[in-house]
Scaffold this motif. Structure first.
Motif, PDB file in Angstrom:
ATOM      1  N   GLY A 283       0.798  -1.214   0.000  1.00 26.96           N
ATOM      2  CA  GLY A 283       0.000   0.000   0.000  1.00 26.96           C
ATOM      3  C   GLY A 283       0.830   1.263   0.000  1.00 26.96           C
ATOM      4  O   GLY A 283       0.311   2.354   0.188  1.00 26.96           O
ATOM      5  N   LEU A 284       2.150   1.120  -0.204  1.00 27.63           N
ATOM      6  CA  LEU A 284       3.026   2.281  -0.206  1.00 27.63           C
ATOM      7  C   LEU A 284       2.847   3.090  -1.486  1.00 27.63           C
ATOM      8  O   LEU A 284       2.630   2.536  -2.572  1.00 27.63           O
ATOM      9  CB  LEU A 284       4.488   1.846  -0.084  1.00 27.63           C
ATOM     10  N   SER A 285       3.000   4.395  -1.337  1.00 29.08           N
ATOM     11  CA  SER A 285       3.074   5.293  -2.483  1.00 29.08           C
ATOM     12  C   SER A 285       4.515   5.781  -2.551  1.00 29.08           C
ATOM     13  O   SER A 285       4.929   6.650  -1.775  1.00 29.08           O
ATOM     14  CB  SER A 285       2.102   6.467  -2.317  1.00 29.08           C
ATOM     15  N   LEU A 286       5.287   5.205  -3.448  1.00 33.45           N
ATOM     16  CA  LEU A 286       6.735   5.419  -3.478  1.00 33.45           C
ATOM     17  C   LEU A 286       7.107   6.329  -4.642  1.00 33.45           C
ATOM     18  O   LEU A 286       6.665   6.129  -5.776  1.00 33.45           O
ATOM     19  CB  LEU A 286       7.459   4.076  -3.617  1.00 33.45           C
ATOM     20  N   SER A 287       7.951   7.320  -4.327  1.00 33.56           N
ATOM     21  CA  SER A 287       8.485   8.234  -5.341  1.00 33.56           C
ATOM     22  C   SER A 287      10.002   8.128  -5.338  1.00 33.56           C
ATOM     23  O   SER A 287      10.632   8.173  -4.278  1.00 33.56           O
ATOM     24  CB  SER A 287       8.069   9.686  -5.060  1.00 33.56           C
ATOM     25  N   LEU A 288      10.577   7.985  -6.519  1.00 32.45           N
ATOM     26  CA  LEU A 288      12.026   7.840  -6.681  1.00 32.45           C
ATOM     27  C   LEU A 288      12.555   9.054  -7.423  1.00 32.45           C
ATOM     28  O   LEU A 288      12.106   9.358  -8.527  1.00 32.45           O
ATOM     29  CB  LEU A 288      12.343   6.555  -7.442  1.00 32.45           C
ATOM     30  N   HIS A 289      13.530   9.746  -6.818  1.00 32.35           N
ATOM     31  CA  HIS A 289      14.107  10.932  -7.429  1.00 32.35           C
ATOM     32  C   HIS A 289      15.293  10.556  -8.324  1.00 32.35           C
ATOM     33  O   HIS A 289      15.877   9.472  -8.181  1.00 32.35           O
ATOM     34  CB  HIS A 289      14.549  11.919  -6.348  1.00 32.35           C
ATOM     35  N   PRO A 290      15.684  11.432  -9.244  1.00 33.81           N
ATOM     36  CA  PRO A 290      16.773  11.095 -10.176  1.00 33.81           C
ATOM     37  C   PRO A 290      18.132  10.913  -9.509  1.00 33.81           C
ATOM     38  O   PRO A 290      18.947  10.114  -9.982  1.00 33.81           O
ATOM     39  CB  PRO A 290      16.806  12.300 -11.133  1.00 33.81           C
TER      40      PRO A 290
ATOM     41  N   PHE B 253       9.703 -10.296   0.654  1.00 30.76           N
ATOM     42  CA  PHE B 253       9.714  -8.970   0.066  1.00 30.76           C
ATOM     43  C   PHE B 253       8.514  -8.836  -0.866  1.00 30.76           C
ATOM     44  O   PHE B 253       8.248  -9.726  -1.675  1.00 30.76           O
ATOM     45  CB  PHE B 253      11.000  -8.722  -0.731  1.00 30.76           C
ATOM     46  N   ILE B 254       7.810  -7.720  -0.751  1.00 28.06           N
ATOM     47  CA  ILE B 254       6.666  -7.432  -1.613  1.00 28.06           C
ATOM     48  C   ILE B 254       7.057  -6.296  -2.546  1.00 28.06           C
ATOM     49  O   ILE B 254       7.533  -5.250  -2.098  1.00 28.06           O
ATOM     50  CB  ILE B 254       5.427  -7.038  -0.791  1.00 28.06           C
ATOM     51  N   GLU B 255       6.871  -6.502  -3.828  1.00 32.40           N
ATOM     52  CA  GLU B 255       7.253  -5.485  -4.801  1.00 32.40           C
ATOM     53  C   GLU B 255       6.353  -4.257  -4.658  1.00 32.40           C
ATOM     54  O   GLU B 255       5.129  -4.366  -4.515  1.00 32.40           O
ATOM     55  CB  GLU B 255       7.153  -6.043  -6.217  1.00 32.40           C
ATOM     56  N   VAL B 256       6.993  -3.079  -4.730  1.00 29.44           N
ATOM     57  CA  VAL B 256       6.299  -1.801  -4.576  1.00 29.44           C
ATOM     58  C   VAL B 256       6.404  -1.022  -5.881  1.00 29.44           C
ATOM     59  O   VAL B 256       7.514  -0.737  -6.344  1.00 29.44           O
ATOM     60  CB  VAL B 256       6.906  -0.972  -3.427  1.00 29.44           C
ATOM     61  N   PRO B 257       5.306  -0.673  -6.507  1.00 28.99           N
ATOM     62  CA  PRO B 257       5.385   0.187  -7.697  1.00 28.99           C
ATOM     63  C   PRO B 257       5.826   1.592  -7.308  1.00 28.99           C
ATOM     64  O   PRO B 257       5.536   2.064  -6.210  1.00 28.99           O
ATOM     65  CB  PRO B 257       3.951   0.170  -8.234  1.00 28.99           C
ATOM     66  N   TYR B 258       6.537   2.243  -8.198  1.00 32.86           N
ATOM     67  CA  TYR B 258       7.049   3.577  -7.880  1.00 32.86           C
ATOM     68  C   TYR B 258       6.889   4.485  -9.090  1.00 32.86           C
ATOM     69  O   TYR B 258       6.680   4.038 -10.227  1.00 32.86           O
ATOM     70  CB  TYR B 258       8.527   3.505  -7.466  1.00 32.86           C
TER      71      TYR B 258
END
Length: 327
Positions: free
Chosen positions: A20-27, A172-177
């Motif tokens: 249920g995570l909302s993941l943001s990945l920066h450059p 481990f559960i895969e998290v979309p980002y």
């Protein structure tokens, strides 16, 4: 792959849980991890070096942002045991500069999570209750061919506990980002993509010069071949071409020409002197800034010290020496 590793992979793939995570990945983390892998490949002359680092970011409820990274060290002779003193020191240093960033996970390079990663993961739980795992997959391998697969070779995972047959185990559960960029980050990424400064510009300039010299050499060799064939009677004489070639040779400075050698050395010395003066000017500017900062720091100290020095002549009614009468 060992049986234990295969079992752990099947556990991750067999889990139907969703994060249920909302993941943001920066450059910046993307660039840092890629550079870390490339540098270790060159340093260790290995196509698959062991890469390990920490993730820094922010977390607000179930919203997580990965903003920065730093490399981690392993204690030699103790297996894969993280150097916790180094980790704590680097984390605190980043905390002083970026107070909002916290340790939120770690990264490594591998096609998929295995038992080795679960063992490493347990060492990071002292810094974060649920540290994230970010995997760089350099070969472009994917774990599941889902429709949300990312274009970048990165996979993010959230740790969890799975209970089967009254037994619990870590998975481990895969998290979309999503890739999140600010205006400053877009400028930095564009600057990096365009070459990253004068180093690449210099390389491009040198490549152009090399191509020009190569083309000149090829044409000179073509003329030499033509003259050789004319002398040997293998080619027809073209008097116009030979006159143009003779004029070109006559215009070139001879190697034993003292005037040419002197002029060349003069220009070379001028270039070297210009570079030296540029370096000297830069050093003088740095020294000037240092002196200004020193004066600013010591100005208040001297003002506070002055009144005390003038009042030291008489203390407690006891006559002291009159400093003003001394010659």
């Amino acid at each position: 792959m060992s049986a234990m590793d295969t079992d752990e992979v099947s556990v991750v793939l067999a889990s139907n849980a969703t994060s249920g995570l909302s993941l943001s990945l920066h450059p910046l983390p993307i660039l840092n991890i890629s550079e870390h892998l490339t540098r270790l490949k060159l340093q260790k002359n290995s196509s698959n070096p062991f890469v390990l680092g920490a993730l820094l970011g922010t977390q607000n409820g179930r919203e997580v942002e990965i903003v920065n990274t730093f490399e981690l060290a392993i204690n030699e002779g103790e297996g894969e045991v993280v150097d916790h003193d180094f980790l704590t020191s680097r984390r605190d240093q980043y905390k002083q500069v970026f107070p909002s960033l916290e340790f939120i996970g770690w990264y490594t390079v591998a096609p998929r999570p295995i038992a080795r990663h679960i063992a490493l993961h347990e060492q990071f739980t002292r810094y974060c209750s649920t540290p994230l795992l970010l995997l760089l997959q350099p070969n472009g391998s994917t774990i599941t061919p889902d429709v949300n697969a990312q274009a970048l070779p990165f996979k993010a995972f959230e740790p969890s506990i799975e209970i089967r047959e009254r037994k619990s185990r870590s998975i481990f559960i895969e998290v979309p980002y999503t890739v999140e960029t600010g205006e400053a980050e877009r400028i930095a990424v564009d600057w990096t993509a365009r070459g990253g400064g004068s180093g690449t510009s210099l390389e491009s300039h040198l490549q152009t010069q090399r191509s020009a010299v190569k083309m000149l050499h090829e044409r000179i060799m073509l003329l030499v071949k033509y003259v050789t064939e004319v002398i040997g009677g293998q080619a027809t004489k073209d008097h116009a071409t030979l006159r143009a070639l003779a004029a070109l040779v006559a215009s070139l400075p001879a190697s034993e020409n003292k005037e040419f050698r002197q002029e060349f050395e003069t220009e070379y010395e001028d270039v070297q002197l210009t570079a030296f003066l540029s370096s000297l000017t830069k050093s003088a500017n740095i020294l000037n800034d240092l002196v200004d900062k020193h004066l600013v720091m010591t100005a208040g100290r001297d003002d506070n010290r002055g009144p005390r020095r003038r009042g030291m002549g008489r203390q407690g009614g006891i006559p002291g020496p009159d400093w003003g009468d001394r010659h």
